[in-house]
Every structure is written in C-alpha cells, then in structure tokens.
Design a protein around this motif. Sequence first.
Motif, PDB file in Angstrom:
ATOM      1  N   TYR A  50      -6.440   4.963 -13.275  1.00  0.00           N
ATOM      2  CA  TYR A  50      -5.616   3.558 -12.824  1.00  0.00           C
ATOM      3  C   TYR A  50      -4.163   3.999 -12.935  1.00  0.00           C
ATOM      4  O   TYR A  50      -3.258   3.734 -12.223  1.00  0.00           O
ATOM      5  CB  TYR A  50      -5.835   2.334 -13.740  1.00  0.00           C
ATOM      6  N   LEU A  51      -3.576   4.424 -14.206  1.00  0.00           N
ATOM      7  CA  LEU A  51      -2.228   4.588 -14.385  1.00  0.00           C
ATOM      8  C   LEU A  51      -1.713   5.633 -13.513  1.00  0.00           C
ATOM      9  O   LEU A  51      -0.750   5.762 -12.937  1.00  0.00           O
ATOM     10  CB  LEU A  51      -2.110   5.046 -15.934  1.00  0.00           C
ATOM     11  N   LEU A  52      -2.447   6.776 -13.137  1.00  0.00           N
ATOM     12  CA  LEU A  52      -2.052   7.968 -12.299  1.00  0.00           C
ATOM     13  C   LEU A  52      -2.028   7.606 -10.929  1.00  0.00           C
ATOM     14  O   LEU A  52      -1.002   7.540 -10.125  1.00  0.00           O
ATOM     15  CB  LEU A  52      -3.110   9.272 -12.473  1.00  0.00           C
ATOM     16  N   LEU A  53      -3.031   6.702 -10.464  1.00  0.00           N
ATOM     17  CA  LEU A  53      -2.981   6.063  -8.988  1.00  0.00           C
ATOM     18  C   LEU A  53      -1.780   5.209  -8.786  1.00  0.00           C
ATOM     19  O   LEU A  53      -1.339   5.308  -7.951  1.00  0.00           O
ATOM     20  CB  LEU A  53      -4.304   5.610  -8.557  1.00  0.00           C
ATOM     21  N   ASN A  54      -1.750   4.350  -9.805  1.00  0.00           N
ATOM     22  CA  ASN A  54      -0.576   3.479  -9.742  1.00  0.00           C
ATOM     23  C   ASN A  54       0.827   4.151  -9.645  1.00  0.00           C
ATOM     24  O   ASN A  54       1.570   3.693  -8.839  1.00  0.00           O
ATOM     25  CB  ASN A  54      -0.682   2.389 -10.897  1.00  0.00           C
ATOM     26  N   ARG A  55       0.896   4.871 -10.347  1.00  0.00           N
ATOM     27  CA  ARG A  55       2.202   5.873 -10.323  1.00  0.00           C
ATOM     28  C   ARG A  55       2.493   6.474  -8.998  1.00  0.00           C
ATOM     29  O   ARG A  55       3.652   6.336  -8.277  1.00  0.00           O
ATOM     30  CB  ARG A  55       2.379   6.714 -11.403  1.00  0.00           C
ATOM     31  N   LEU A  56       1.454   7.094  -8.620  1.00  0.00           N
ATOM     32  CA  LEU A  56       1.433   7.717  -7.239  1.00  0.00           C
ATOM     33  C   LEU A  56       1.942   6.810  -6.064  1.00  0.00           C
ATOM     34  O   LEU A  56       2.402   6.989  -5.349  1.00  0.00           O
ATOM     35  CB  LEU A  56       0.298   8.583  -7.063  1.00  0.00           C
ATOM     36  N   ASP A  57       1.187   5.693  -6.319  1.00  0.00           N
ATOM     37  CA  ASP A  57       1.552   4.397  -5.459  1.00  0.00           C
ATOM     38  C   ASP A  57       2.820   3.891  -5.404  1.00  0.00           C
ATOM     39  O   ASP A  57       3.468   3.777  -4.281  1.00  0.00           O
ATOM     40  CB  ASP A  57       0.463   3.488  -5.375  1.00  0.00           C
ATOM     41  N   GLN A  58       3.274   3.845  -6.562  1.00  0.00           N
ATOM     42  CA  GLN A  58       4.841   3.391  -6.581  1.00  0.00           C
ATOM     43  C   GLN A  58       5.717   4.298  -6.369  1.00  0.00           C
ATOM     44  O   GLN A  58       6.930   3.696  -5.867  1.00  0.00           O
ATOM     45  CB  GLN A  58       4.872   2.635  -8.213  1.00  0.00           C
ATOM     46  N   VAL A  91      -7.186  11.392  -4.608  1.00  0.00           N
ATOM     47  CA  VAL A  91      -5.762  11.948  -4.641  1.00  0.00           C
ATOM     48  C   VAL A  91      -5.926  13.234  -3.690  1.00  0.00           C
ATOM     49  O   VAL A  91      -7.100  13.771  -3.624  1.00  0.00           O
ATOM     50  CB  VAL A  91      -5.229  12.480  -5.999  1.00  0.00           C
ATOM     51  N   LYS A  92      -4.882  13.396  -2.982  1.00  0.00           N
ATOM     52  CA  LYS A  92      -4.802  14.619  -2.169  1.00  0.00           C
ATOM     53  C   LYS A  92      -3.886  15.683  -2.626  1.00  0.00           C
ATOM     54  O   LYS A  92      -2.755  15.279  -3.234  1.00  0.00           O
ATOM     55  CB  LYS A  92      -4.559  14.277  -0.598  1.00  0.00           C
ATOM     56  N   PRO A 109      -5.568   7.744   1.699  1.00  0.00           N
ATOM     57  CA  PRO A 109      -5.847   6.402   2.052  1.00  0.00           C
ATOM     58  C   PRO A 109      -7.037   5.669   1.220  1.00  0.00           C
ATOM     59  O   PRO A 109      -7.061   4.659   1.048  1.00  0.00           O
ATOM     60  CB  PRO A 109      -6.214   6.557   3.381  1.00  0.00           C
ATOM     61  N   ARG A 110      -8.003   6.501   0.881  1.00  0.00           N
ATOM     62  CA  ARG A 110      -9.123   6.039   0.168  1.00  0.00           C
ATOM     63  C   ARG A 110      -8.715   5.482  -1.263  1.00  0.00           C
ATOM     64  O   ARG A 110      -9.088   4.670  -1.830  1.00  0.00           O
ATOM     65  CB  ARG A 110     -10.268   7.250   0.163  1.00  0.00           C
ATOM     66  N   GLY A 111      -7.961   6.449  -1.703  1.00  0.00           N
ATOM     67  CA  GLY A 111      -7.155   6.034  -3.179  1.00  0.00           C
ATOM     68  C   GLY A 111      -6.356   4.943  -2.949  1.00  0.00           C
ATOM     69  O   GLY A 111      -6.517   3.992  -3.970  1.00  0.00           O
ATOM     70  N   LYS A 112      -5.821   4.590  -1.892  1.00  0.00           N
ATOM     71  CA  LYS A 112      -4.700   3.474  -1.991  1.00  0.00           C
ATOM     72  C   LYS A 112      -5.900   2.106  -1.924  1.00  0.00           C
ATOM     73  O   LYS A 112      -5.552   1.124  -2.499  1.00  0.00           O
ATOM     74  CB  LYS A 112      -3.923   3.495  -0.621  1.00  0.00           C
ATOM     75  N   ALA A 113      -6.852   2.300  -0.992  1.00  0.00           N
ATOM     76  CA  ALA A 113      -7.823   1.074  -0.785  1.00  0.00           C
ATOM     77  C   ALA A 113      -8.809   0.740  -2.187  1.00  0.00           C
ATOM     78  O   ALA A 113      -8.745  -0.288  -2.612  1.00  0.00           O
ATOM     79  CB  ALA A 113      -8.856   1.379   0.186  1.00  0.00           C
ATOM     80  N   ARG A 114      -9.039   1.916  -2.937  1.00  0.00           N
ATOM     81  CA  ARG A 114      -9.702   1.923  -4.195  1.00  0.00           C
ATOM     82  C   ARG A 114      -8.827   1.149  -5.218  1.00  0.00           C
ATOM     83  O   ARG A 114      -9.248   0.189  -6.024  1.00  0.00           O
ATOM     84  CB  ARG A 114     -10.384   3.160  -4.600  1.00  0.00           C
ATOM     85  N   LEU A 115      -7.460   1.766  -5.286  1.00  0.00           N
ATOM     86  CA  LEU A 115      -6.615   1.071  -6.217  1.00  0.00           C
ATOM     87  C   LEU A 115      -6.165  -0.401  -5.949  1.00  0.00           C
ATOM     88  O   LEU A 115      -6.212  -1.240  -6.836  1.00  0.00           O
ATOM     89  CB  LEU A 115      -5.034   1.889  -6.016  1.00  0.00           C
TER      90      LEU A 115
END
Length: 166
Positions: A50-58, A91-92, A109-115
């Motif tokens: 969650y923290l990794l995906l969130n940081r990449l998103d932000q 993540v890609k 895009p899949r990671g963004k939707a899942r997040l």
Amino acid sequence: MPTPSDMTTDLAPGVLDTLQHQVAVFARRAEQTRLGGVGQVRNSMDRAAYLLLNRLDQEGPMGVKALAAGMGIDSSTVTRQVAPLVDTGLVKRTSHPEDGRAVVLQLSPRGKARLEEVRASRRELMALVTEGWTEAERDSFCTLLTRFNVALSDLHTALPPVPPTS
C-alpha cells in the motif's frame, strides 16, 4: 542535541505514560485490523505494498533509490517489496527517459485501479472508526498524527543505527 532524557524533564510523566501506552495500544490494534478497510477488500493489501503504490501514485515514476529514500528504507527492501507488485502487474518497470540503462518504477493502470479500490475500503473504515467525530476533530487528529509521524521519522533519521544483536 538534547538527549531524550533532557527533553522529558519539563513534561508531566503521567501524560507521557498515557501517550506511550496509547501509542502501543494503537500499534497493536492497527496490526490486529491491519487498518485494511472493510468489505471484500478488507486486508487485501499489505502495508508495504500500500505504501509503495501510494507513493508511486502521489509522486509519479521513480527509481528504486529515490523510492527507498522517500520511504526511509533501504534499496534492497524496496527491491524485495516491489518484486511481487511487478509480478502481479500492479507496478511496471520501464527505462528512465534520460538514461536508458536506469530502471524506473511506475504504477500500472491495474495498480492504480487496485490502489483506489483499497483506498475506498480504508476510507470507509476510517469513517466507521471516527463515526460521531466532528469534522474539526477529524482534522485535528489528522494534523496531530501527521505531526507525530514526522517527528518519529525525524528522530529515526537522527539517531545512530542500533547494532545488530547476536
């Protein structure tokens, strides 16, 4: 730099005892529930992911070293935690636009939707936990918890590393 014992002399021990106890209880409750949300998505994503995906998103695409530095962990830990996220397509890995030899991590895009699915579930949990709180109380709690987390991070960065025990 003052030592921790220097800093506590002016503070009431009762308040500090209550604070450390409540932080310990919070940590246990957070681990028990993993604060993972409600419904089908509950606990479906671990804290590291969650923290990794969130940081990449932000913050957008970045290399492992930048991601590690921003999270306050070492690069090997990020590499280990990112591997399953790449394997599952959240993540890609791409080439750095300016240096093709360097690898950049970005949210797929899949990671963004899942997040977003996990965020929605966690928002619902936070709404349930703070039901009956006013907006001002929620804002105040967010401000104080953010301040507390920043202070912990700053202290962690300033302290010398603890030698491993044998």
